[in-house]
Scaffold this motif. Structure first.
Motif, PDB file in Angstrom:
ATOM      1  N   ARG A  87       0.807  -1.220   0.000  1.00 50.08           N
ATOM      2  CA  ARG A  87       0.000   0.000   0.000  1.00 50.08           C
ATOM      3  C   ARG A  87       0.838   1.266   0.000  1.00 50.08           C
ATOM      4  NH1 ARG A  87      -5.311  -1.246   3.596  1.00 50.08           N
ATOM      5  NH2 ARG A  87      -6.061  -2.880   2.235  1.00 50.08           N
ATOM      6  N   GLY A  88       1.981   1.263   0.631  1.00 51.07           N
ATOM      7  CA  GLY A  88       2.811   2.464   0.669  1.00 51.07           C
ATOM      8  C   GLY A  88       4.046   2.285  -0.183  1.00 51.07           C
ATOM      9  N   ALA A  89       4.568   3.376  -0.715  1.00 50.98           N
ATOM     10  CA  ALA A  89       5.761   3.296  -1.562  1.00 50.98           C
ATOM     11  C   ALA A  89       6.947   2.739  -0.783  1.00 50.98           C
ATOM     12  CB  ALA A  89       6.095   4.677  -2.131  1.00 50.98           C
ATOM     13  N   GLY A  90       7.101   3.160   0.480  1.00 53.50           N
ATOM     14  CA  GLY A  90       8.210   2.673   1.297  1.00 53.50           C
ATOM     15  C   GLY A  90       8.129   1.177   1.536  1.00 53.50           C
ATOM     16  N   LEU A  91       6.936   0.682   1.818  1.00 51.71           N
ATOM     17  CA  LEU A  91       6.742  -0.742   2.049  1.00 51.71           C
ATOM     18  C   LEU A  91       7.020  -1.537   0.774  1.00 51.71           C
ATOM     19  CD1 LEU A  91       5.919  -2.907   4.078  1.00 51.71           C
ATOM     20  CD2 LEU A  91       3.551  -2.540   3.415  1.00 51.71           C
ATOM     21  N   ARG A  92       6.575  -1.025  -0.353  1.00 48.12           N
ATOM     22  CA  ARG A  92       6.839  -1.699  -1.634  1.00 48.12           C
ATOM     23  C   ARG A  92       8.335  -1.769  -1.909  1.00 48.12           C
ATOM     24  NH1 ARG A  92       2.122   1.090  -3.847  1.00 48.12           N
ATOM     25  NH2 ARG A  92       3.547   2.693  -4.576  1.00 48.12           N
ATOM     26  N   VAL A  93       9.059  -0.690  -1.651  1.00 47.56           N
ATOM     27  CA  VAL A  93      10.509  -0.667  -1.888  1.00 47.56           C
ATOM     28  C   VAL A  93      11.211  -1.657  -0.980  1.00 47.56           C
ATOM     29  CG1 VAL A  93      12.569   0.768  -1.678  1.00 47.56           C
ATOM     30  CG2 VAL A  93      10.557   1.672  -2.817  1.00 47.56           C
ATOM     31  N   HIS A  94      10.828  -1.692   0.308  1.00 48.34           N
ATOM     32  CA  HIS A  94      11.446  -2.655   1.236  1.00 48.34           C
ATOM     33  C   HIS A  94      11.189  -4.085   0.789  1.00 48.34           C
ATOM     34  CE1 HIS A  94      13.196  -0.308   4.452  1.00 48.34           C
ATOM     35  NE2 HIS A  94      12.137   0.496   4.435  1.00 48.34           N
ATOM     36  N   ARG A  95       9.957  -4.379   0.418  1.00 54.22           N
ATOM     37  CA  ARG A  95       9.634  -5.744  -0.015  1.00 54.22           C
ATOM     38  C   ARG A  95      10.347  -6.097  -1.312  1.00 54.22           C
ATOM     39  NH1 ARG A  95       3.185  -5.931   1.442  1.00 54.22           N
ATOM     40  NH2 ARG A  95       3.481  -6.254   3.667  1.00 54.22           N
ATOM     41  N   LEU A  96      10.447  -5.147  -2.217  1.00 49.67           N
ATOM     42  CA  LEU A  96      11.157  -5.390  -3.464  1.00 49.67           C
ATOM     43  C   LEU A  96      12.631  -5.672  -3.196  1.00 49.67           C
ATOM     44  CD1 LEU A  96      11.112  -5.497  -6.552  1.00 49.67           C
ATOM     45  CD2 LEU A  96      11.543  -3.032  -6.549  1.00 49.67           C
ATOM     46  N   HIS A  97      13.257  -4.871  -2.332  1.00 48.62           N
ATOM     47  CA  HIS A  97      14.669  -5.095  -2.002  1.00 48.62           C
ATOM     48  C   HIS A  97      14.872  -6.465  -1.362  1.00 48.62           C
ATOM     49  CE1 HIS A  97      18.698  -4.676  -0.475  1.00 48.62           C
ATOM     50  NE2 HIS A  97      18.242  -4.900   0.741  1.00 48.62           N
ATOM     51  N   HIS A  98      14.028  -6.799  -0.393  1.00 49.01           N
ATOM     52  CA  HIS A  98      14.168  -8.101   0.260  1.00 49.01           C
ATOM     53  C   HIS A  98      13.821  -9.238  -0.691  1.00 49.01           C
ATOM     54  CE1 HIS A  98      15.297  -6.511   4.085  1.00 49.01           C
ATOM     55  NE2 HIS A  98      14.207  -5.768   4.169  1.00 49.01           N
ATOM     56  N   GLY A  99      12.895  -9.005  -1.610  1.00 49.76           N
ATOM     57  CA  GLY A  99      12.590 -10.006  -2.630  1.00 49.76           C
ATOM     58  C   GLY A  99      13.779 -10.255  -3.539  1.00 49.76           C
ATOM     59  N   ILE A 100      14.470  -9.177  -3.933  1.00 47.77           N
ATOM     60  CA  ILE A 100      15.681  -9.330  -4.751  1.00 47.77           C
ATOM     61  C   ILE A 100      16.753 -10.071  -3.954  1.00 47.77           C
ATOM     62  CG2 ILE A 100      17.587  -8.063  -5.830  1.00 47.77           C
ATOM     63  CD1 ILE A 100      15.487  -5.920  -6.612  1.00 47.77           C
ATOM     64  N   GLY A 101      16.877  -9.749  -2.660  1.00 44.33           N
ATOM     65  CA  GLY A 101      17.848 -10.447  -1.816  1.00 44.33           C
ATOM     66  C   GLY A 101      17.541 -11.928  -1.688  1.00 44.33           C
ATOM     67  N   ALA A 102      16.271 -12.268  -1.469  1.00 44.48           N
ATOM     68  CA  ALA A 102      15.882 -13.678  -1.355  1.00 44.48           C
ATOM     69  C   ALA A 102      16.081 -14.405  -2.685  1.00 44.48           C
ATOM     70  CB  ALA A 102      14.433 -13.791  -0.898  1.00 44.48           C
ATOM     71  N   LEU A 103      15.770 -13.720  -3.783  1.00 45.31           N
ATOM     72  CA  LEU A 103      15.999 -14.302  -5.100  1.00 45.31           C
ATOM     73  C   LEU A 103      17.490 -14.548  -5.340  1.00 45.31           C
ATOM     74  CD1 LEU A 103      14.267 -15.129  -7.514  1.00 45.31           C
ATOM     75  CD2 LEU A 103      14.648 -12.857  -8.466  1.00 45.31           C
ATOM     76  N   ALA A 104      18.322 -13.597  -4.908  1.00 40.59           N
ATOM     77  CA  ALA A 104      19.775 -13.760  -5.036  1.00 40.59           C
ATOM     78  C   ALA A 104      20.264 -14.936  -4.192  1.00 40.59           C
ATOM     79  CB  ALA A 104      20.491 -12.479  -4.633  1.00 40.59           C
ATOM     80  N   MET A 105      19.684 -15.107  -2.997  1.00 36.13           N
ATOM     81  CA  MET A 105      20.074 -16.241  -2.156  1.00 36.13           C
ATOM     82  C   MET A 105      19.716 -17.563  -2.827  1.00 36.13           C
ATOM     83  SD  MET A 105      21.363 -15.290   0.897  1.00 36.13           S
ATOM     84  CE  MET A 105      20.847 -16.441   2.139  1.00 36.13           C
ATOM     85  N   ALA A 106      18.511 -17.639  -3.389  1.00 37.42           N
ATOM     86  CA  ALA A 106      18.087 -18.858  -4.081  1.00 37.42           C
ATOM     87  C   ALA A 106      18.986 -19.116  -5.288  1.00 37.42           C
ATOM     88  CB  ALA A 106      16.626 -18.740  -4.516  1.00 37.42           C
TER      89      ALA A 106
END
Length: 194
Positions: A87-106
């Motif tokens: 819902r918020g731009a900040g929350l989307r950015v945090h989730r996107l960053h952590h999603g990229i990090g989790a994808l990099a880990m996989a």
């Protein structure tokens, strides 16, 4: 321990320390009064994800294997979908960053498992590099820039700053940013060792 094995142990210590600190912050959030605000929930979610990333990085540095890939692939999918639905731009950015990090880990777990024989069971001992060079390079650039950006923010953060003749003004504490910078450096180092 010497050479790459020492680097693996140091990387694991760095990642475990960062993840442990984030885990402590989660516990502190849990014991604090429930303010229920959106910022409070976003900060808590971020701390949970950073703790999971740090502890997973420590495990991967010492015991690389494909078994690390599947949980992080699932986490990446959930976070990337959550980033789209945030819902918020900040929350989307945090989730996107952590999603990229989790994808990099996989990606690292699967690439390291398929990248050649491992001597001694530590990252950085592979006979041939694993993974796709273009994707590895893109992730190296992302986490390198992220680590530099967070590191520069550590320098501008402080604790309580006394204003001449006035009360102390609290500025954002540098330790959480230092942990994020350390995890960015850890991701960069793990990608570089592939």
């Amino acid at each position: 321990m010497h050479g790459p094995a020492l680097v693996s142990w140091l990387l694991a210590a760095l990642a475990a320390s960062s993840g442990g600190y984030c885990g402590w912050r989660v516990r502190r959030w849990s014991s604090a009064q429930a303010c229920g605000g959106r910022h409070h929930l976003a900060r808590r979610e971020s701390d949970v994800l950073e703790a999971a990333m740090g502890l997973g990085m420590a495990g991967m540095a010492l015991l690389p294997g494909v078994f690390w890939g599947w949980p992080y692939a699932l986490l990446a999918a959930v976070l990337l979908v959550g980033a789209l639905a945030g819902r918020g731009a900040g929350l989307r950015v945090h989730r996107l960053h952590h999603g990229i990090g989790a994808l990099a880990m996989a990606y690292m777990a699967l690439a390291m498992a398929g990248g050649g024989g491992s001597a001694g069971g530590h990252a950085g001992h592979h006979g041939q590099p694993g993974g796709l060079p273009l994707l590895t390079g893109a992730l190296l650039v992302y986490f390198g820039v992220y680590a530099l950006w967070e590191g520069s923010r550590v320098l501008t953060a402080g604790g309580a700053v006394a204003v001449a003749g006035g009360p102390a003004v609290t500025v954002a504490a540098p330790l959480p940013r230092a942990c994020r910078a350390a995890m960015g450096i850890g991701m960069f180092a793990m990608l570089l060792s592939m």
